[in-house]
Design an enzyme around this catalytic site. Structure first.
Site, PDB file in Angstrom:
ATOM      1  CE  LYS A 170      -1.635   3.048   1.958  1.00  0.00           C
ATOM      2  NZ  LYS A 170      -1.385   4.476   1.538  1.00  0.00           N
ATOM      3  CD  GLU A 245      13.158   4.405   8.010  1.00  0.00           C
ATOM      4  OE1 GLU A 245      13.167   5.320   8.856  1.00  0.00           O
ATOM      5  OE2 GLU A 245      13.184   4.588   6.791  1.00  0.00           O
ATOM      6  CB  CYS A 279      13.445   9.272   7.724  1.00  0.00           C
ATOM      7  SG  CYS A 279      14.063   8.022   6.606  1.00  0.00           S
ATOM      8  CD  GLU A 371      11.044  13.120  10.418  1.00  0.00           C
ATOM      9  OE1 GLU A 371       9.926  12.590  10.505  1.00  0.00           O
ATOM     10  OE2 GLU A 371      12.057  12.493  10.044  1.00  0.00           O
TER      11      GLU A 371
END
Ligand code: NAI
Ligand code: MG
Length: 464
Positions: A170, A245, A279, A371
């Protein structure tokens, strides 16, 4: 842009059960470029059934044959690099050069690495009077983000297939066209029907259905910490394997003996790359107080080399654009010094963010903890090595990082004390075979290389 109005399941493109669709937007000009189906729980179920049916035969396929098919997938991706790069540029906004050099080329390398690993991997070990069989976990549900649309898919699908697992993917709703190209490559390569399946759709609908499906044995997710936490909880409740992750806030530590100009230039480049949507980006630059102002000047010069729309693309969506600019506002409000960039849009069209440098950032500020996922660098001064280490380790994350020092030994000594999954030593290059993944809240499990393959295996011991 070319798009399939269908899902790829059981080896064919088939109409979805759902009649909803997703509009794919080019973030550089805000135009709709294609529509793809927004799959629902029934679409996910059909794909999982296809993967389950295909699993026994694929698990029993000799590893040399699986390796050959992965090699064919690699070749199909290599042959389509131009089309892949153009598609990533259209749906993510990546500048053409970067789209070719990274978005199209890296997945070819990773797929190739798994063709080789599948051929040579030892799926059996001897321990005393036991033979340990390393067997595929089963059906894998892969949920991927938009920031590296093809790499994130290949980093899950290739090791899963090498291990003998079957896959339902997905992909992110922002970048489904690249995922459709991957399904075409798998099909072209002659991978048996049902071994790889694609369901496009929204996270809370198709993603949630895939993560919760009782016939999925392992969920591998890359994306936000908020969603990852939820997927981890669902997987834990169902006692199924999970790999996460998640985000990062990685430190670029410049120790006093380092080549400051190079460390700052490469540090800024690392954050500007992919518009800061990485990331593992080194978003916190740590510089000794004695050379701090010099570093601020160097960072200001370095960031000027990234005019929006040329070397740096937009961020992926209106939502991310708001989010990134919100963080820049917050940095100013919390008292950081804006050295370059700022919240104003640099172009009147497209989701562009000005390359931004903040100085006088303190460790507890929001822009030093959360982040941002945009082209924003925060420079933090430190007093001594112990202070630098405290700051470097002082977030909930631990994904990437860098250390620059007078020599490798000094950098390595510091890196050993960092709570993080990867550290680049004095400008060391990215290695697509090195295990990639997080300490602390950056995640669970590793991707890439042999460590990435091992995630998709379970062990059975036979005693003699
Ligand atoms: P997200 O976590 O919502 O999306 C990632 C994937 O998860 C997509 O495929 C999405 O459809 C799916 N998803 C969303 N909700 C779900 C649910 N309830 N159940 C199952 N799947 C679900 O990330 P988003 O909203 O696109 O980005 C937000 C922030 O996340 C970014 O600003 C960044 O900080 C972080 N992020 C981190 C990434 C990484 O590489 N670790 C990649 C993308 C985003
Ligand atoms: Mg989300």
């Amino acid at each position: 842009m070319k798009a399939h109005d269908a899902m790829y399941t059981g080896g064919r493109w088939r109409s979805s059960v759902s009649t909803e669709s997703i509009a794919v937007v080019n973030p550089a000009d805000e135009r709709i470029i294609a529509e793809v189906p927004a799959g629902n729980a029934e679409d996910v179920d059909a794909a999982v059934r296809a993967a389950r049916e295909a699993f026994p035969a694929w698990a029993a396929t000799p590893q040399a044959r699986r390796a050959a098919l992965l090699g064919a997938v690699r070749d199909a991706l290599a042959a389509r690099q131009d089309e892949i790069a153009e598609t990533v540029t259209a749906e993510l906004g990546a500048p053409p050069g970067f789209a070719r050099a990274v978005h199209a080329a890296l997945p070819v390398a990773v797929a190739g690495s798994y063709a080789e690993l599948a051929a040579g991997y030892s799926f059996e070990e001897r321990i005393g009077n036991s033979t340990v069989l390393l067997e595929p976990v089963g059906v894998v549900g892969a949920i991927t983000p938009w920031n590296y649309p093809l790499h994130q898919v290949v980093a899950k699908a290739a090791p899963a297939l090498a291990a003998g697992c079957t896959v339902v993917l997905k992909p992110a709703e922002n970048t489904p066209l690249t995922a459709q190209l991957f399904a075409e490559a798998v099909d072209e390569a002659g991978v048996p029907a049902g071994v790889f399946n694609l369901v496009t759709g929204l996270g809370p609908v198709a993603g949630a259905a895939l993560a919760a499906h009782q016939d999925v044995d392992l969920v591998s997710f890359t994306g936000s910490t908020a969603v990852g936490r939820r997927i981890g909880a669902i997987a834990g409740g169902a006692v199924k394997r999970v790999a996460l992750e998640l985000g990062g806030k990685s430190a670029n530590v410049i120790l006093p003996g380092a080549d400051l100009a190079r460390a700052v230039r490469e540090g800024v480049a690392n954050v500007m790359s992919n518009s800061g949507q990485t990331c593992s980006a080194w978003t916190r630059m740590l510089v000794h107080r004695d050379r701090y102002e010099e570093a601020v000047e160097l960072a200001k010069e370095a960031v000027a080399a990234y005019p929006p729309g040329e070397r740096i693309g937009p961020v992926v969506s209106a939502r991310q654009w708001e989010r990134v600019r919100g963080y820049i506002d917050k940095g100013v409000a919390e008292g950081a010094r804006l050295v370059a960039g700022g919240p104003e849009a640099p172009r009147d069209r497209g989701y562009y963010v000005s390359p931004t440098v903040f100085a006088d950032v303190t460790p507890e500020m929001t822009i030093a903890q959360e982040e941002i996922f945009g082209p924003v660098v925060a420079l933090l001064p430190y007093e001594d090595t112990e202070d630098a280490l405290r700051i470097a380790n002082g977030t909930v994350y631990g994904l990437g990082g860098a250390v620059w020092a007078a020599d490798d030994a000094e950098a390595v000594a510091f890196a050993r004390r960092m709570d993080t999954g990867q550290v680049h030593i004095n400008g060391g290059r990215f290695n697509p075979l090195a295990p990639f993944g997080g300490y602390k809240q950056s995640g669970v499990g590793r991707e890439l290389g042999p460590h990435g393959l091992a995630e998709y295996l379970q062990t059975k011991s036979l005693q003699f």
